[in-house]
Design a protein around this motif. Structure first.
Motif, PDB file in Angstrom:
ATOM      1  N   GLY A   1     -30.450  15.881 -44.711  1.00  0.00           N
ATOM      2  CA  GLY A   1     -31.065  14.569 -44.844  1.00  0.00           C
ATOM      3  C   GLY A   1     -30.258  13.489 -44.150  1.00  0.00           C
ATOM      4  O   GLY A   1     -30.811  12.586 -43.512  1.00  0.00           O
ATOM      5  N   VAL A   2     -28.935  13.588 -44.265  1.00  0.00           N
ATOM      6  CA  VAL A   2     -28.052  12.629 -43.586  1.00  0.00           C
ATOM      7  C   VAL A   2     -28.206  12.756 -42.077  1.00  0.00           C
ATOM      8  O   VAL A   2     -28.308  11.752 -41.357  1.00  0.00           O
ATOM      9  CB  VAL A   2     -26.586  12.854 -43.996  1.00  0.00           C
ATOM     10  N   PHE A   3     -28.235  13.993 -41.576  1.00  0.00           N
ATOM     11  CA  PHE A   3     -28.344  14.201 -40.133  1.00  0.00           C
ATOM     12  C   PHE A   3     -29.672  13.672 -39.599  1.00  0.00           C
ATOM     13  O   PHE A   3     -29.738  13.124 -38.493  1.00  0.00           O
ATOM     14  CB  PHE A   3     -28.191  15.678 -39.791  1.00  0.00           C
ATOM     15  N   LEU A   4     -30.749  13.844 -40.368  1.00  0.00           N
ATOM     16  CA  LEU A   4     -32.032  13.289 -39.950  1.00  0.00           C
ATOM     17  C   LEU A   4     -31.935  11.772 -39.833  1.00  0.00           C
ATOM     18  O   LEU A   4     -32.369  11.186 -38.828  1.00  0.00           O
ATOM     19  CB  LEU A   4     -33.120  13.669 -40.955  1.00  0.00           C
ATOM     20  N   ALA A   5     -31.353  11.134 -40.848  1.00  0.00           N
ATOM     21  CA  ALA A   5     -31.212   9.674 -40.820  1.00  0.00           C
ATOM     22  C   ALA A   5     -30.333   9.231 -39.654  1.00  0.00           C
ATOM     23  O   ALA A   5     -30.615   8.218 -39.000  1.00  0.00           O
ATOM     24  CB  ALA A   5     -30.635   9.182 -42.143  1.00  0.00           C
ATOM     25  N   ARG A   6     -29.278   9.979 -39.371  1.00  0.00           N
ATOM     26  CA  ARG A   6     -28.402   9.632 -38.243  1.00  0.00           C
ATOM     27  C   ARG A   6     -29.133   9.795 -36.917  1.00  0.00           C
ATOM     28  O   ARG A   6     -29.001   8.952 -36.018  1.00  0.00           O
ATOM     29  CB  ARG A   6     -27.157  10.517 -38.262  1.00  0.00           C
ATOM     30  N   ASP A   7     -29.876  10.878 -36.770  1.00  0.00           N
ATOM     31  CA  ASP A   7     -30.645  11.080 -35.548  1.00  0.00           C
ATOM     32  C   ASP A   7     -31.602   9.923 -35.306  1.00  0.00           C
ATOM     33  O   ASP A   7     -31.692   9.380 -34.196  1.00  0.00           O
ATOM     34  CB  ASP A   7     -31.456  12.373 -35.647  1.00  0.00           C
ATOM     35  N   LEU A   8     -32.338   9.561 -36.338  1.00  0.00           N
ATOM     36  CA  LEU A   8     -33.334   8.502 -36.213  1.00  0.00           C
ATOM     37  C   LEU A   8     -32.684   7.169 -35.874  1.00  0.00           C
ATOM     38  O   LEU A   8     -33.192   6.391 -35.063  1.00  0.00           O
ATOM     39  CB  LEU A   8     -34.124   8.382 -37.514  1.00  0.00           C
ATOM     40  N   THR A   9     -31.542   6.899 -36.486  1.00  0.00           N
ATOM     41  CA  THR A   9     -30.849   5.628 -36.269  1.00  0.00           C
ATOM     42  C   THR A   9     -30.190   5.563 -34.904  1.00  0.00           C
ATOM     43  O   THR A   9     -30.170   4.505 -34.262  1.00  0.00           O
ATOM     44  CB  THR A   9     -29.789   5.416 -37.368  1.00  0.00           C
ATOM     45  N   SER A  10     -29.653   6.670 -34.448  1.00  0.00           N
ATOM     46  CA  SER A  10     -28.930   6.691 -33.172  1.00  0.00           C
ATOM     47  C   SER A  10     -29.862   6.719 -31.976  1.00  0.00           C
ATOM     48  O   SER A  10     -29.471   6.289 -30.882  1.00  0.00           O
ATOM     49  CB  SER A  10     -28.002   7.910 -33.109  1.00  0.00           C
ATOM     50  N   GLU A  11     -31.080   7.214 -32.142  1.00  0.00           N
ATOM     51  CA  GLU A  11     -32.001   7.315 -31.019  1.00  0.00           C
ATOM     52  C   GLU A  11     -32.313   5.935 -30.445  1.00  0.00           C
ATOM     53  O   GLU A  11     -32.379   4.939 -31.165  1.00  0.00           O
ATOM     54  CB  GLU A  11     -33.294   8.004 -31.487  1.00  0.00           C
ATOM     55  N   ILE A  12     -32.481   5.875 -29.122  1.00  0.00           N
ATOM     56  CA  ILE A  12     -32.741   4.595 -28.468  1.00  0.00           C
ATOM     57  C   ILE A  12     -34.130   4.076 -28.835  1.00  0.00           C
ATOM     58  O   ILE A  12     -35.037   4.847 -29.152  1.00  0.00           O
ATOM     59  CB  ILE A  12     -32.585   4.703 -26.939  1.00  0.00           C
ATOM     60  N   ALA A  13     -34.290   2.773 -28.769  1.00  0.00           N
ATOM     61  CA  ALA A  13     -35.503   2.138 -29.281  1.00  0.00           C
ATOM     62  C   ALA A  13     -36.765   2.560 -28.542  1.00  0.00           C
ATOM     63  O   ALA A  13     -37.830   2.710 -29.151  1.00  0.00           O
ATOM     64  CB  ALA A  13     -35.352   0.616 -29.222  1.00  0.00           C
ATOM     65  N   THR A  14     -36.687   2.762 -27.233  1.00  0.00           N
ATOM     66  CA  THR A  14     -37.886   3.134 -26.478  1.00  0.00           C
ATOM     67  C   THR A  14     -38.341   4.556 -26.789  1.00  0.00           C
ATOM     68  O   THR A  14     -39.467   4.929 -26.475  1.00  0.00           O
ATOM     69  CB  THR A  14     -37.650   3.003 -24.958  1.00  0.00           C
ATOM     70  N   GLU A  15     -37.466   5.356 -27.388  1.00  0.00           N
ATOM     71  CA  GLU A  15     -37.818   6.721 -27.778  1.00  0.00           C
ATOM     72  C   GLU A  15     -37.990   6.865 -29.284  1.00  0.00           C
ATOM     73  O   GLU A  15     -38.224   7.968 -29.776  1.00  0.00           O
ATOM     74  CB  GLU A  15     -36.740   7.703 -27.279  1.00  0.00           C
ATOM     75  N   MET A  16     -37.842   5.761 -30.010  1.00  0.00           N
ATOM     76  CA  MET A  16     -37.994   5.796 -31.467  1.00  0.00           C
ATOM     77  C   MET A  16     -38.877   4.622 -31.882  1.00  0.00           C
ATOM     78  O   MET A  16     -38.427   3.633 -32.468  1.00  0.00           O
ATOM     79  CB  MET A  16     -36.625   5.732 -32.163  1.00  0.00           C
ATOM     80  N   THR A  17     -40.145   4.724 -31.535  1.00  0.00           N
ATOM     81  CA  THR A  17     -41.131   3.722 -31.912  1.00  0.00           C
ATOM     82  C   THR A  17     -41.698   4.078 -33.283  1.00  0.00           C
ATOM     83  O   THR A  17     -41.413   5.168 -33.815  1.00  0.00           O
ATOM     84  CB  THR A  17     -42.267   3.699 -30.884  1.00  0.00           C
ATOM     85  N   PRO A  18     -42.500   3.212 -33.886  1.00  0.00           N
ATOM     86  CA  PRO A  18     -43.142   3.586 -35.150  1.00  0.00           C
ATOM     87  C   PRO A  18     -43.928   4.891 -35.067  1.00  0.00           C
ATOM     88  O   PRO A  18     -43.934   5.676 -36.023  1.00  0.00           O
ATOM     89  CB  PRO A  18     -44.048   2.386 -35.427  1.00  0.00           C
ATOM     90  N   ILE A  19     -44.563   5.148 -33.917  1.00  0.00           N
ATOM     91  CA  ILE A  19     -45.296   6.410 -33.756  1.00  0.00           C
ATOM     92  C   ILE A  19     -44.340   7.595 -33.731  1.00  0.00           C
ATOM     93  O   ILE A  19     -44.587   8.639 -34.354  1.00  0.00           O
ATOM     94  CB  ILE A  19     -46.155   6.378 -32.482  1.00  0.00           C
ATOM     95  N   ASP A  20     -43.218   7.461 -33.016  1.00  0.00           N
ATOM     96  CA  ASP A  20     -42.221   8.534 -32.971  1.00  0.00           C
ATOM     97  C   ASP A  20     -41.654   8.806 -34.357  1.00  0.00           C
ATOM     98  O   ASP A  20     -41.458   9.963 -34.752  1.00  0.00           O
ATOM     99  CB  ASP A  20     -41.088   8.168 -32.007  1.00  0.00           C
ATOM    100  N   PHE A  21     -41.379   7.732 -35.084  1.00  0.00           N
ATOM    101  CA  PHE A  21     -40.854   7.883 -36.440  1.00  0.00           C
ATOM    102  C   PHE A  21     -41.869   8.622 -37.305  1.00  0.00           C
ATOM    103  O   PHE A  21     -41.513   9.494 -38.103  1.00  0.00           O
ATOM    104  CB  PHE A  21     -40.532   6.514 -37.036  1.00  0.00           C
ATOM    105  N   ALA A  22     -43.133   8.288 -37.151  1.00  0.00           N
ATOM    106  CA  ALA A  22     -44.185   8.945 -37.926  1.00  0.00           C
ATOM    107  C   ALA A  22     -44.225  10.444 -37.633  1.00  0.00           C
ATOM    108  O   ALA A  22     -44.422  11.268 -38.547  1.00  0.00           O
ATOM    109  CB  ALA A  22     -45.535   8.305 -37.627  1.00  0.00           C
TER     110      ALA A  22
END
Length: 503
Positions: free
Chosen positions: A192-213
């Motif tokens: 769970g921690v690694f998932l949160a770290r991945d999501l937080t560290s990913e650059i904004a253009t590759e982590m949009t609301p759709i990507d997060f979904a």
């Protein structure tokens, strides 16, 4: 979104998601290896009975010469010891045995791992069987491995030559079965921690609301129910605050719900702020700190990571994460300073500053959690205010609630996992008054972290509620203990400990 990968090199084989992963092995006897780690408490000698006489004498002389006393976190290293099967022996100080907690051992595991990895030590044997502290030997050993694995994480998907070196641990413990079972629970929380770290560290253009979904949808295979609401549905529900913040980006806002039903109890709601990039909107941010605003969705990442941890552990809890997702961008469709938004709660909000958008998305997400799940307790997590950093820095998160029991529970949980919280007051509601709406989204005076929390309080209803401001905790520029550089996953261990200990 580019492929996200938790580059953790130390995990149980059955949990490993990385081809680089190595095993943590709990053993009933000391194994061979490149290095040996032994431990010493203050006021006692290191247990060296398993070493041959000449090596033991050499190590004892080194300890005496260096005036090594076993102080917590201090180390002594002997390179190429005489007649030893180990290339190096490391003596690690544990401090006073009656002060050695699980949290201290996790932090120690992180620091020792960093030291060994830096020296390219491939296999490590740990003489852990006689280690004693405030917790049992099995708990301390599992926490050491937990801390080492948390520190081992890296996010290097954009590097031409990412790190590939692995460290394998063979840990000699008093009770192999109990230790392995406990570490299994901690390893699930790590995921769970690694998932949160991945999501937080990913650059904004590759982590949009759709990507997060899409990342949230991946939890369906664990039995988690995922619901995703698009802008049209948000409008139909009257969620004008969340929908309004998302207008500046092409994709618009999303509400993401991840529900893990481990039992039939009244659910607990975790609400996360998910601003995938915060430009400030028309109240544009200035200075180099804007490059860190990819982490403004760390609250949503933390609550989603917690859901994953609970699902992997098949925890006996009913918990739902509600995440308000948007990119706060500048375009001709963006909300403007002075606009008024209508929340699903029915309150109107004058947006005097478009950079105070987090509380807007949270207000509608909190309403949704209450309306659709009627939770027993609601906890929101957000990188909400710079004021919080000025108040308590980045070694604590700030916690707000009128419920003393919840404050005490969260405070204790934070101490157990090295994610400590500090209570700040609610108040200054009068500073949120507006001439044309029910509230403004920014206090006219008073401490900013408090006025933001008090704004959110208006959307908690009669539900027992806690607000945790993790501004400054989401990204780390320096590795320390079990926390690496980059996304920290702050909040996953705190919430997991609280859920498993109190519900």
């Amino acid at each position: 979104m580019k492929l996200l990968s938790s580059m953790s090199a130390i995990s149980l084989a059955l949990l490993s998601t990385s081809t680089l992963a190595a095993d943590v092995n709990f053993t009933s006897k000391l194994a061979k290896g490149d290095a040996l780690v032994v431990f010493q408490n203050v006021g006692s000698d290191a247990d060296l009975k398993f070493l041959d006489r000449d090596t033991r004498k050499q190590l004892q002389r080194a300890i005496k010469t260096d005036s090594f006393t076993g102080k917590y976190g201090k180390t002594l290293e002997l390179i190429a010891p005489i007649d030893s099967k180990y290339s190096r022996i490391v003596v690690v100080g544990l401090g006073e045995s009656n002060e050695l907690t699980a949290a201290k051992m996790a932090k120690l595991g992180g620091n020792i791992h960093a030291n060994l990895e830096d020296k390219k030590v491939a296999t490590v044997s740990l003489a852990f069987e006689s280690v004693k502290g405030k917790a049992k030997n099995s708990e301390l050993a599992a926490q050491f491995a937990h801390g080492a694995n948390l520190r081992d994480y890296t996010f290097e998907v954009y590097k031409k030559e990412p790190q590939t070196f692995n460290v394998t641990y063979n840990i000699d413990v008093a009770d192999k079965k109990t230790t392995s079972k406990r570490y299994q629970q901690l390893a699930n929380i790590e995921q769970g921690v690694f998932l949160a770290r991945d999501l937080t560290s990913e650059i904004a253009t590759e982590m949009t609301p759709i990507d997060f979904a899409l990342e949230a949808k991946s939890l369906e295979k664990l039995g988690v129910k995922i619901t995703i609401l698009k802008p049209e549905q948000l409008k139909e529900l009257g969620m004008g605050a969340l929908e309004g913040v998302g207008r500046g980006s092409k994709e618009g806002a999303r509400l993401i719900v991840a529900h893990y039903e481990g039992n039939n109890d009244t659910p607990i709601a975790l609400v996360g702020k998910g601003i995938t990039f915060d430009s400030g909107g028309y109240s544009l941010k200035k200075g180099p700190s804007i490059a860190r605003m990819k982490s403004d969705m760390a609250g949503a990442a933390a609550v989603l990571g917690t859901i994953k941890a609970m699902a992997l552990n098949k925890a006996d809890v009913n918990v739902v994460a509600v995440m308000g997702m948007a990119a706060n961008m500048v375009s001709r469709y963006s909300i403007a300073p002075g606009d008024v938004l209508r929340t699903a709660e029915g309150h109107s909000v004058e947006v005097v500053n478009t950079d105070a958008e987090g509380r807007l998305v949270l207000s509608d997400a909190m309403w949704y959690a209450r309306k659709h799940f009627n939770p027993e307790i609601m906890v929101d997590v957000a990188t909400l205010t710079g004021s919080k950093i000025r108040a308590v820095g980045n070694r604590y998160s700030a916690i707000f609630s009128e419920d003393d029991t919840l404050i005490n529970q969260m405070t204790l949980a934070g101490k157990q996992v090295n994610e400590q919280v500090w209570r700040l007051p609610l108040g200054y509601k009068d500073t949120l008054s507006s001439d044309i709406a029910d509230f403004t989204n920014l206090g006219s005076s008073g401490p900013g972290a408090t006025t933001a929390a008090t704004f959110l309080q208006q959307f908690a209803g009669d539900t027992r509620w806690v607000h945790i401001d993790i501004a400054g905790n989401a990204l780390s520029s320096k590795a320390k203990g079990e926390v690496p550089v980059g996304g920290t996953g702050y909040g996953v261990r705190l919430l997991s400990e609280w859920l498993l200990s109190n519900n």
